[in-house]
Write a protein that holds these residues in place. Structure first.
Motif, mmCIF file in Angstrom:
data_model
loop_
_atom_site.group_PDB
_atom_site.id
_atom_site.type_symbol
_atom_site.label_atom_id
_atom_site.label_comp_id
_atom_site.label_asym_id
_atom_site.label_seq_id
_atom_site.Cartn_x
_atom_site.Cartn_y
_atom_site.Cartn_z
ATOM 1 N N THR A 125 0.847 -1.219 0.071
ATOM 2 C CA THR A 125 0.139 0.162 0.007
ATOM 3 C C THR A 125 0.973 1.265 -0.109
ATOM 4 N N ALA A 126 0.124 2.175 -0.758
ATOM 5 C CA ALA A 126 1.331 3.285 -0.760
ATOM 6 C C ALA A 126 1.176 4.196 0.300
ATOM 7 N N PRO A 127 2.331 4.905 0.969
ATOM 8 C CA PRO A 127 2.128 5.898 2.164
ATOM 9 C C PRO A 127 0.870 6.630 2.313
ATOM 10 N N ILE A 128 0.513 6.438 3.619
ATOM 11 C CA ILE A 128 -0.931 7.242 4.095
ATOM 12 C C ILE A 128 -0.205 8.250 5.127
ATOM 13 N N LEU A 129 -1.117 9.332 4.945
ATOM 14 C CA LEU A 129 -0.934 10.459 5.998
ATOM 15 C C LEU A 129 -2.381 10.690 6.563
ATOM 16 N N ILE A 130 -2.306 10.647 7.872
ATOM 17 C CA ILE A 130 -3.798 11.157 8.689
ATOM 18 C C ILE A 130 -3.520 12.346 9.464
ATOM 19 N N ALA A 131 -4.683 13.239 9.082
ATOM 20 C CA ALA A 131 -4.755 14.550 9.725
ATOM 21 C C ALA A 131 -5.946 14.377 10.624
ATOM 22 N N HIS A 132 -5.750 14.491 11.947
ATOM 23 C CA HIS A 132 -6.736 14.160 13.053
ATOM 24 C C HIS A 132 -6.810 15.190 13.950
ATOM 25 N N GLY A 133 -8.121 15.676 14.502
ATOM 26 C CA GLY A 133 -8.303 16.590 15.550
ATOM 27 C C GLY A 133 -8.310 15.909 16.626
ATOM 28 N N GLY A 134 -7.542 16.343 17.779
ATOM 29 C CA GLY A 134 -7.501 15.843 19.073
ATOM 30 C C GLY A 134 -8.915 15.842 19.817
ATOM 31 N N ALA A 135 -9.791 17.018 19.469
ATOM 32 C CA ALA A 135 -11.027 17.100 20.010
ATOM 33 C C ALA A 135 -12.170 16.442 18.999
ATOM 34 N N ASP A 136 -11.677 15.634 18.162
ATOM 35 C CA ASP A 136 -12.836 14.945 17.438
ATOM 36 C C ASP A 136 -13.649 13.916 18.230
ATOM 37 N N THR A 137 -15.120 14.117 18.181
ATOM 38 C CA THR A 137 -15.924 13.375 18.863
ATOM 39 C C THR A 137 -16.595 12.385 18.261
ATOM 40 N N SER A 138 -16.286 12.554 16.670
ATOM 41 C CA SER A 138 -16.963 11.644 15.813
ATOM 42 C C SER A 138 -16.204 10.498 15.371
ATOM 43 N N VAL A 139 -14.901 10.603 15.422
ATOM 44 C CA VAL A 139 -13.701 9.701 15.285
ATOM 45 C C VAL A 139 -12.759 9.664 16.291
ATOM 46 N N SER A 140 -12.589 8.825 17.015
ATOM 47 C CA SER A 140 -11.893 8.991 18.181
ATOM 48 C C SER A 140 -10.502 8.682 18.125
ATOM 49 N N LEU A 141 -9.759 9.103 19.048
ATOM 50 C CA LEU A 141 -8.239 8.988 19.116
ATOM 51 C C LEU A 141 -7.839 7.294 19.347
ATOM 52 N N GLU A 142 -8.876 6.622 19.916
ATOM 53 C CA GLU A 142 -8.876 5.168 20.035
ATOM 54 C C GLU A 142 -8.962 4.518 18.379
#
Length: 252
Positions: A179-196
């Motif tokens: 799989t080609a490299p993947i970059l994820i940009a995520h909000g620390g306070a996102d309540t829709s997609v968790s840090l878990e």
């Protein structure tokens, strides 16, 4: 006259601020067909010596001026950009229930999701987009980018990027080591997609030996990059955009 030289970070912030103001598209809307269905994407050229191309996958309200703005910003950096339409020409849902219905239809039909994305990629190349491509998506579009990454069905993909997107892997799917490299940009306070969820994805990618990077932006909610929205988080937007443009320079 003495010249005033601005730091690159300052220039980037000014560019983002200007993009949030009055917007006039530099590219053009493109009508195209996939499996006898009509769609309307948006294409803007990065110039005669484009450095590569970016396929933008929209969020849950379809292709609108947000995707067009981002496309134009990338074209200014020298990339050909096509914003793919996964909902169909004229289908730009406004009510929350309609947005949910449009995305649910594709979440429940992953084969169609992939086919429409690949159809948009093919159209981008018909428009003259450079062959080497990064697929980048916002919110729903981020989940689509990862769906294509897991499938391995797209050719000429240099990398994938998800901005505040869905990260869960459906049952029966996995990432492969090629799989080609993947970059994820995520909000620390996102309540829709968790840090878990972020941690679970990182574990999957580690196990599959996939190259990846994750940026977590403190205080940023879901959809933190959407100009003018209640969720917009300036610092997270600026930093994630800088990370993304550096990622493109490295991968294309």
């Amino acid at each position: 006259m003495k010249k005033i030289l601005l730091p690159t970070s300052t220039i980037a912030m000014l560019s983002l601020a200007q993009a949030a103001l009055a917007f006039s598209p530099a590219g053009q809307d493109i009508a195209y067909n996939v499996d006898d269905e009509d769609f309307q994407g948006y294409f803007v050229s990065g110039g005669d010596d484009a450095r590569g191309s970016v396929l933008i996958v929209h969020d849950w309200d379809g292709v609108d001026d947000y995707e067009r703005e981002r496309a134009d910003m990338l074209a200014d950096e020298g990339y050909d950009v096509f914003a793919v339409d996964l909902f169909g020409e004229g289908n730009r849902p406004q009510a929350v229930e309609d947005k949910r219905a449009a995305t649910h239809r594709l979440y429940e039909d992953r084969e169609r999701m992939r086919a429409l994305t690949l159809g948009g990629l093919a159209q981008a190349r018909k428009e003259g987009a450079a062959e080497q491509t990064v697929i980048a998506g916002y919110c729903f579009g981020g989940a689509v980018a990862l769906e294509i990454a897991r499938s391995g069905e797209a050719d000429g993909i240099a990398a994938y990027t998800s901005f505040h997107g869905g990260l869960m892997t459906p049952d029966g799917q996995t990432y492969s080591s090629d799989t080609a490299p993947i970059l994820i940009a995520h909000g620390g306070a996102d309540t829709s997609v968790s840090l878990e969820d972020v941690a679970t994805l990182a574990e999957e990618l580690e196990s599959a030996d996939v190259t990846y990077e994750v940026g977590i932006y403190s205080g940023a909610p879901h959809a933190f990059s959407v100009f003018g929205s209640d969720a917009y988080h300036e610092r997270a937007d600026e930093r994630s955009w800088a990370a993304f443009t550096a990622w493109l320079e490295e991968r294309l």
